[in-house]
Motif scaffolding. Structure first.
Motif, PDB file in Angstrom:
ATOM      1  N   ASN A   1       4.188  -6.753  -9.543  1.00  0.00           N
ATOM      2  CA  ASN A   1       2.918  -6.749 -10.284  1.00  0.00           C
ATOM      3  C   ASN A   1       1.925  -5.760  -9.690  1.00  0.00           C
ATOM      4  O   ASN A   1       0.704  -5.923  -9.852  1.00  0.00           O
ATOM      5  CB  ASN A   1       2.284  -8.149 -10.331  1.00  0.00           C
ATOM      6  CG  ASN A   1       3.197  -9.173 -10.980  1.00  0.00           C
ATOM      7  OD1 ASN A   1       4.069  -8.828 -11.770  1.00  0.00           O
ATOM      8  ND2 ASN A   1       3.008 -10.438 -10.633  1.00  0.00           N
ATOM      9  N   GLN A   2       2.462  -4.723  -9.049  1.00  0.00           N
ATOM     10  CA  GLN A   2       1.585  -3.723  -8.434  1.00  0.00           C
ATOM     11  C   GLN A   2       1.998  -2.296  -8.820  1.00  0.00           C
ATOM     12  O   GLN A   2       1.263  -1.602  -9.522  1.00  0.00           O
ATOM     13  CB  GLN A   2       1.607  -3.878  -6.908  1.00  0.00           C
ATOM     14  CG  GLN A   2       1.077  -5.227  -6.432  1.00  0.00           C
ATOM     15  CD  GLN A   2       1.356  -5.457  -4.961  1.00  0.00           C
ATOM     16  OE1 GLN A   2       0.850  -4.739  -4.090  1.00  0.00           O
ATOM     17  NE2 GLN A   2       2.186  -6.439  -4.662  1.00  0.00           N
ATOM     18  N   HIS A   3       3.190  -1.875  -8.390  1.00  0.00           N
ATOM     19  CA  HIS A   3       3.620  -0.491  -8.609  1.00  0.00           C
ATOM     20  C   HIS A   3       5.112  -0.466  -8.948  1.00  0.00           C
ATOM     21  O   HIS A   3       5.868  -1.340  -8.542  1.00  0.00           O
ATOM     22  CB  HIS A   3       3.383   0.365  -7.354  1.00  0.00           C
ATOM     23  CG  HIS A   3       2.132   0.039  -6.610  1.00  0.00           C
ATOM     24  ND1 HIS A   3       0.887   0.320  -7.085  1.00  0.00           N
ATOM     25  CD2 HIS A   3       1.943  -0.582  -5.400  1.00  0.00           C
ATOM     26  CE1 HIS A   3      -0.028  -0.088  -6.218  1.00  0.00           C
ATOM     27  NE2 HIS A   3       0.593  -0.638  -5.192  1.00  0.00           N
TER      28      HIS A   3
ATOM     29  N   ASP B   1       0.841  -1.194   0.000  1.00  0.00           N
ATOM     30  CA  ASP B   1       0.000   0.000   0.000  1.00  0.00           C
ATOM     31  C   ASP B   1       0.878   1.246   0.000  1.00  0.00           C
ATOM     32  O   ASP B   1       2.095   1.177   0.217  1.00  0.00           O
ATOM     33  CB  ASP B   1      -0.911   0.003   1.232  1.00  0.00           C
ATOM     34  CG  ASP B   1      -1.898  -1.155   1.225  1.00  0.00           C
ATOM     35  OD1 ASP B   1      -2.428  -1.470   0.147  1.00  0.00           O
ATOM     36  OD2 ASP B   1      -2.118  -1.750   2.298  1.00  0.00           O
ATOM     37  N   ASN B   2       0.247   2.388  -0.221  1.00  0.00           N
ATOM     38  CA  ASN B   2       0.985   3.650  -0.176  1.00  0.00           C
ATOM     39  C   ASN B   2       1.721   3.811   1.146  1.00  0.00           C
ATOM     40  O   ASN B   2       1.138   3.616   2.220  1.00  0.00           O
ATOM     41  CB  ASN B   2       0.022   4.827  -0.357  1.00  0.00           C
ATOM     42  CG  ASN B   2      -0.142   5.214  -1.816  1.00  0.00           C
ATOM     43  OD1 ASN B   2       0.831   5.240  -2.551  1.00  0.00           O
ATOM     44  ND2 ASN B   2      -1.366   5.507  -2.227  1.00  0.00           N
TER      45      ASN B   2
ATOM     46  N   ASN C   1       0.225   8.431  -9.440  1.00  0.00           N
ATOM     47  CA  ASN C   1      -0.177   7.687 -10.626  1.00  0.00           C
ATOM     48  C   ASN C   1      -1.687   7.503 -10.589  1.00  0.00           C
ATOM     49  O   ASN C   1      -2.227   6.847  -9.689  1.00  0.00           O
ATOM     50  CB  ASN C   1       0.530   6.325 -10.659  1.00  0.00           C
ATOM     51  CG  ASN C   1       0.284   5.576 -11.960  1.00  0.00           C
ATOM     52  OD1 ASN C   1      -0.559   5.959 -12.774  1.00  0.00           O
ATOM     53  ND2 ASN C   1       1.031   4.508 -12.172  1.00  0.00           N
ATOM     54  N   LYS C   2      -2.389   8.090 -11.527  1.00  0.00           N
ATOM     55  CA  LYS C   2      -3.849   8.053 -11.512  1.00  0.00           C
ATOM     56  C   LYS C   2      -4.409   6.650 -11.750  1.00  0.00           C
ATOM     57  O   LYS C   2      -5.545   6.359 -11.367  1.00  0.00           O
ATOM     58  CB  LYS C   2      -4.399   9.002 -12.573  1.00  0.00           C
ATOM     59  CG  LYS C   2      -4.250  10.481 -12.243  1.00  0.00           C
ATOM     60  CD  LYS C   2      -4.941  11.332 -13.302  1.00  0.00           C
ATOM     61  CE  LYS C   2      -4.947  12.797 -12.927  1.00  0.00           C
ATOM     62  NZ  LYS C   2      -5.653  13.624 -13.945  1.00  0.00           N
ATOM     63  N   VAL C   3      -3.626   5.783 -12.362  1.00  0.00           N
ATOM     64  CA  VAL C   3      -4.113   4.440 -12.687  1.00  0.00           C
ATOM     65  C   VAL C   3      -4.398   3.637 -11.430  1.00  0.00           C
ATOM     66  O   VAL C   3      -5.434   2.988 -11.302  1.00  0.00           O
ATOM     67  CB  VAL C   3      -3.100   3.693 -13.578  1.00  0.00           C
ATOM     68  CG1 VAL C   3      -3.555   2.246 -13.808  1.00  0.00           C
ATOM     69  CG2 VAL C   3      -2.924   4.412 -14.901  1.00  0.00           C
ATOM     70  N   ASP C   4      -3.473   3.686 -10.473  1.00  0.00           N
ATOM     71  CA  ASP C   4      -3.632   2.868  -9.266  1.00  0.00           C
ATOM     72  C   ASP C   4      -3.615   3.685  -7.977  1.00  0.00           C
ATOM     73  O   ASP C   4      -3.708   3.125  -6.879  1.00  0.00           O
ATOM     74  CB  ASP C   4      -2.548   1.791  -9.205  1.00  0.00           C
ATOM     75  CG  ASP C   4      -1.130   2.357  -9.259  1.00  0.00           C
ATOM     76  OD1 ASP C   4      -0.985   3.590  -9.160  1.00  0.00           O
ATOM     77  OD2 ASP C   4      -0.179   1.573  -9.402  1.00  0.00           O
TER      78      ASP C   4
ATOM     79  N   SER D   1       2.061   0.082 -13.370  1.00  0.00           N
ATOM     80  CA  SER D   1       1.076  -0.465 -12.435  1.00  0.00           C
ATOM     81  C   SER D   1       0.618  -1.835 -12.910  1.00  0.00           C
ATOM     82  O   SER D   1       0.742  -2.184 -14.091  1.00  0.00           O
ATOM     83  CB  SER D   1      -0.134   0.469 -12.307  1.00  0.00           C
ATOM     84  OG  SER D   1      -0.745   0.670 -13.567  1.00  0.00           O
ATOM     85  N   GLY D   2       0.098  -2.619 -11.979  1.00  0.00           N
ATOM     86  CA  GLY D   2      -0.462  -3.924 -12.310  1.00  0.00           C
ATOM     87  C   GLY D   2       0.543  -4.856 -12.953  1.00  0.00           C
ATOM     88  O   GLY D   2       1.699  -4.942 -12.535  1.00  0.00           O
TER      89      GLY D   2
ATOM     90  N   PHE E   1      -1.146   5.159  -6.610  1.00  0.00           N
ATOM     91  CA  PHE E   1       0.086   5.021  -5.844  1.00  0.00           C
ATOM     92  C   PHE E   1       0.894   6.312  -5.920  1.00  0.00           C
ATOM     93  O   PHE E   1       0.946   6.972  -6.963  1.00  0.00           O
ATOM     94  CB  PHE E   1       0.913   3.850  -6.352  1.00  0.00           C
ATOM     95  CG  PHE E   1       1.938   3.360  -5.373  1.00  0.00           C
ATOM     96  CD1 PHE E   1       1.551   2.619  -4.267  1.00  0.00           C
ATOM     97  CD2 PHE E   1       3.283   3.633  -5.542  1.00  0.00           C
ATOM     98  CE1 PHE E   1       2.489   2.157  -3.353  1.00  0.00           C
ATOM     99  CE2 PHE E   1       4.231   3.188  -4.643  1.00  0.00           C
ATOM    100  CZ  PHE E   1       3.823   2.446  -3.532  1.00  0.00           C
TER     101      PHE E   1
END
Length: 754
Positions: A285-287, A65-66, A98-101, A361-362, A103
């Motif tokens: 696979n996240q940020h 998480d952030n 990052n607007k996508v996730d 992201s992802g 983060f």
């Protein structure tokens, strides 16, 4: 068990522990004995080799998480469809959302006014400062230069100011201690965050600038609080996973394009850093983000610092060097001994750093996603051209040596290794085996490979008829390239020491020691003239395919007349290659010459395996997947194990061989004496077997790009491609049963999805 057998087994185990490389060769020879303990030794092999940093290890997919927020003191200075950019006044530290996730990435830990845990005042200033500089100070007490580090917060006399620009800001920084000033420009540029320090903005008064660090703590991770890693583009690619404090304590610094040997002494076994890119993952696979040096890479190095007791963060950054410290000779004796007084360069080089960050992201937040993102960048900026034809067959690459010269007591001896008829015979036999070869013919000039000099303007008559070779090539449609090397000449070759050889910064000739004779780096003007003259000769002989040696990966400055630094050298090479209409190939091309090579030769198949590395990954190969045909380093000099062949399929790389018709024994006491096995008669069966083994796998992904690479278990991976092909790789000695998929030991399986 007899004492002799016990000693034998202990000796094998010791070899396994001491040297993984020896294990790799020896372990497969153990199979011959069919020992009762074979399974035990194979398990040891799997546990030591496949679980080492020579291979990719398991990913910890723990959710991250952030761990940063956006303090109220930060101003929103830029926003587009991808990101929001925030800036703190006076420090010009940044936060990127990052607007996508959702983060958040930051260049500092908190705000400039907070007391930071685990940092003293000096380090607080470095963490918070957007640019930290290093400058030279002269110590009159002992007559030497020392390097000092200064953040914008080090002196009360420092001042800053800024103006807002579209989607970002431009800040002016005046460092009160050194009285050096510079500008930094930061803004959102589509899917990138762009950061630049313009050369023309740099001003010096009392002290001389050595280097700068731009946002060194962007993405820094405390100890192993989160999962993830740092990507280092060393060779094939390497990862540095976040570990606990003091797991590794050394700081590593890597020179993009290798170091400049015109300034520093030549290094042995220097890492291959052909691609000026790095990155950090915050949760696999996240940020994460990838950092691309768009300008200034020739003067840059990547610094990777693990979490240590005195600095408990994992972080990496690019350092750009403007001046070198070197020894200038004060006498003829100093000149001969490369000694003298330590001085610094008068003028700064043409660095002009530009870094672009892309936030991931992802499924893109991993080393494969970084490779794909970098490939997109290269293609979109016309730095890479798609040369792969979907109809192409799978080839092997052969570097074939025609001849070499050996020094004699009175007369030098010309050693014929592969004449025209023998070359035709080799190609004919490969055709009979249904093997499609990509061939480079080298050493065809009058004096052989290392004695030819600058201009390649003839084919030695002792080798036979050039016309018969060209007729054969045309009739049978073989890809044959003729080799030239305009950058390096050996001491017994035809060139002028005074007119052609470049100079080092200390006024010494750019001269180096080979195995049996010295060699020199040529002046840029001589390099360009050599390319021009050689290409003209080849074209007159109806030869349009040219392999240009050295220029792909060798980069140095020249201090002969007017100084030409490495950045200028890049411009000179690009300008020349852009005028050629020939089919060109290069060895291990650095990023700035990728667009000029039809294939990528000598693709690195491993990293340097430094202690800080936790994994080796196929980053370089994946950057080029589906775009350039890739060929490995010479298989002659690798283990005969199937592990090396499996790597070819895993990385999507075709095999390469260094070949002669005659035995390599003929090369003893020559500059090529390191070639210990090259005879085609010796290698043709191995070439055929290797080709047949990798053929199905490589053909199935010929025009495809990598989508993902998944660790299944130690030594077992799944690589997915965008043409719906999956390749399972099994490096272990065990059969792997995945239910509907069974992979034989030391083998691979291709699965095509409908």
């Amino acid at each position: 068990m007899s004492r002799i057998k016990l000693i034998k087994k202990l000796f094998i185990v010791i070899l396994i522990i001491l040297s993984i490389t020896v294990v790799r060769t020896f372990a497969f020879s153990v199979k011959v004995y069919q020992s009762d303990d074979l399974e035990l030794y194979e398990n040891i092999l799997d546990e030591t080799l496949l679980a080492s940093n020579q291979f990719t290890q398991a990913d910890d997919l723990t959710v991250v998480d952030n761990f940063l927020d956006i303090p109220e003191s930060y101003l929103l200075v830029g926003e587009n469809q991808h990101y929001k950019l925030y800036m703190e006044e006076e420090s010009y530290a940044i936060r990127v959302l990052n607007k996508v996730d959702g983060f958040i990435y930051g260049s500092s830990i908190s705000t400039k006014d907070d007391n930071l845990n685990n940092f003293n005042t000096t380090w607080e200033g470095i963490v918070n400062s957007c640019v930290t500089i290093n400058y030279y100070s002269y110590d009159e007490s002992n007559g030497v230069y020392i390097t000092k580090e200064e953040s914008i917060f080090r002196s009360e006399d420092s001042t800053t100011s800024y103006t807002l620009i579209e989607n970002g800001f431009r800040a002016h920084l005046y460092y009160g201690e050194s009285k050096i000033s510079l500008d930094i420009i930061v803004y959102l540029d589509g899917e990138y965050l762009r950061v630049e320090v313009p050369n023309e903005s740099i001003n010096e008064e009392d002290y001389k600038l050595r280097s700068i660090k731009i946002y060194p703590f962007l993405g820094a991770v405390y100890s192993n609080d989160i999962t993830g890693y740092i990507l280092v583009p060393d060779g094939s690619g390497a990862l540095v996973r976040y570990k606990e404090i003091d797991a590794v304590t050394e700081i590593y610094q890597f020179n993009y394009y290798g170091q400049d040997n015109s300034i520093r002494n030549e290094l042995e076994n220097e890492p291959i850093m052909s691609l000026p890119v790095s990155g950090m993952i915050h949760g696999i696979n996240q940020h994460g983000f990838i950092s691309i040096i768009e300008n200034g890479a020739s003067e840059a190095s990547l610094v990777v610092s693990p979490a240590k007791r005195n600095l408990k963060y994992n972080y990496s950054y690019n350092e750009f060097t403007y001046r070198a410290l070197y020894q200038t000779p004060l006498s003829e004796s100093d000149l001969q001994n490369a000694s003298g007084r330590l001085v610094i360069e008068d003028e700064i080089n043409s660095c002009n750093p530009v870094i672009k960050y892309k936030f991931l992201s992802g499924d893109s937040a991993n080393y494969v996603g970084m490779a794909n993102s970098y490939q997109d960048y290269l293609l979109n900026n016309n730095l890479l051209i798609d040369h792969v034809d979907s109809a192409d067959d799978i080839s092997v690459f052969l570097d074939i040596i025609a001849a070499e010269t050996k020094s004699g007591f009175i007369f030098d001896e010309y050693i014929k290794l592969t004449d025209v008829e023998e070359l035709i015979s080799i190609l004919t036999e490969l055709d009979t085996l249904s093997i499609d070869p990509l061939v480079v013919y080298k050493g065809y000039n009058d004096l052989g490979l290392t004695s030819s000099g600058l201009d390649y303007d003839s084919l030695n008559r002792k080798l036979g008829s050039l016309k018969s070779l060209l007729d054969f090539i045309t009739q049978n449609q073989f890809d044959l390239y003729f080799h030239i090397d305009p950058m390096i000449s050996y001491s017994d070759a035809d060139f002028s020491i005074y007119n052609d050889v470049s100079k080092r910064i200390n006024d010494n000739l750019n001269e180096y020691q080979g195995f049996t004779k010295n060699y020199y780096y040529m002046k840029p003007t001589s390099v360009i003239e050599s390319i021009t003259n050689s290409v003209i000769f080849l074209e007159k002989s109806s030869i349009n395919n040219v392999l240009i040696d050295s220029i792909g990966s060798l980069l140095y400055s020249d201090y002969s007349d007017n100084t030409i630094d490495r950045s200028m050298m890049i411009d000179i090479l690009i300008e020349k290659l852009s005028t050629l209409e020939n089919n060109i190939m290069l060895y291990q091309a650095n990023d700035y010459l990728l667009k000029y090579t039809n294939s990528y030769l000598l693709t690195p198949m491993s990293s340097s395996r430094y202690r800080i590395y936790t994994d080796t990954v196929p980053f370089t190969a994946y950057v080029l997947s589906g775009v350039l045909d890739k060929y490995s380093t010479y298989m002659n000099f690798s283990s005969t194990s199937k592990i090396e062949l499996l790597k070819l399929v895993d990385y999507g790389v075709s095999p390469s061989y260094l070949i002669t018709n005659e035995s390599a024994y003929a090369l003893q006491n020559t500059e090529l004496k390191q070639i210990y096995s090259s005879s085609f008669d010796t290698w043709k069966e191995r070439i055929n077997n290797d080709y047949q083994f990798v053929y199905e796998g490589l053909l199935s992904i010929n025009n495809a790009k990598v989508v993902s690479r998944t660790f299944i278990q130690t030594g077992v991976y799944l690589v997915k491609y965008d043409n719906q092909v999956d390749i399972y790789i099994n490096y272990t000695n065990d059969e792997i049963d995945l239910g509907d998929i069974i992979i034989d030991p030391l083998n691979y399986k291709v699965v095509t999805n409908s």
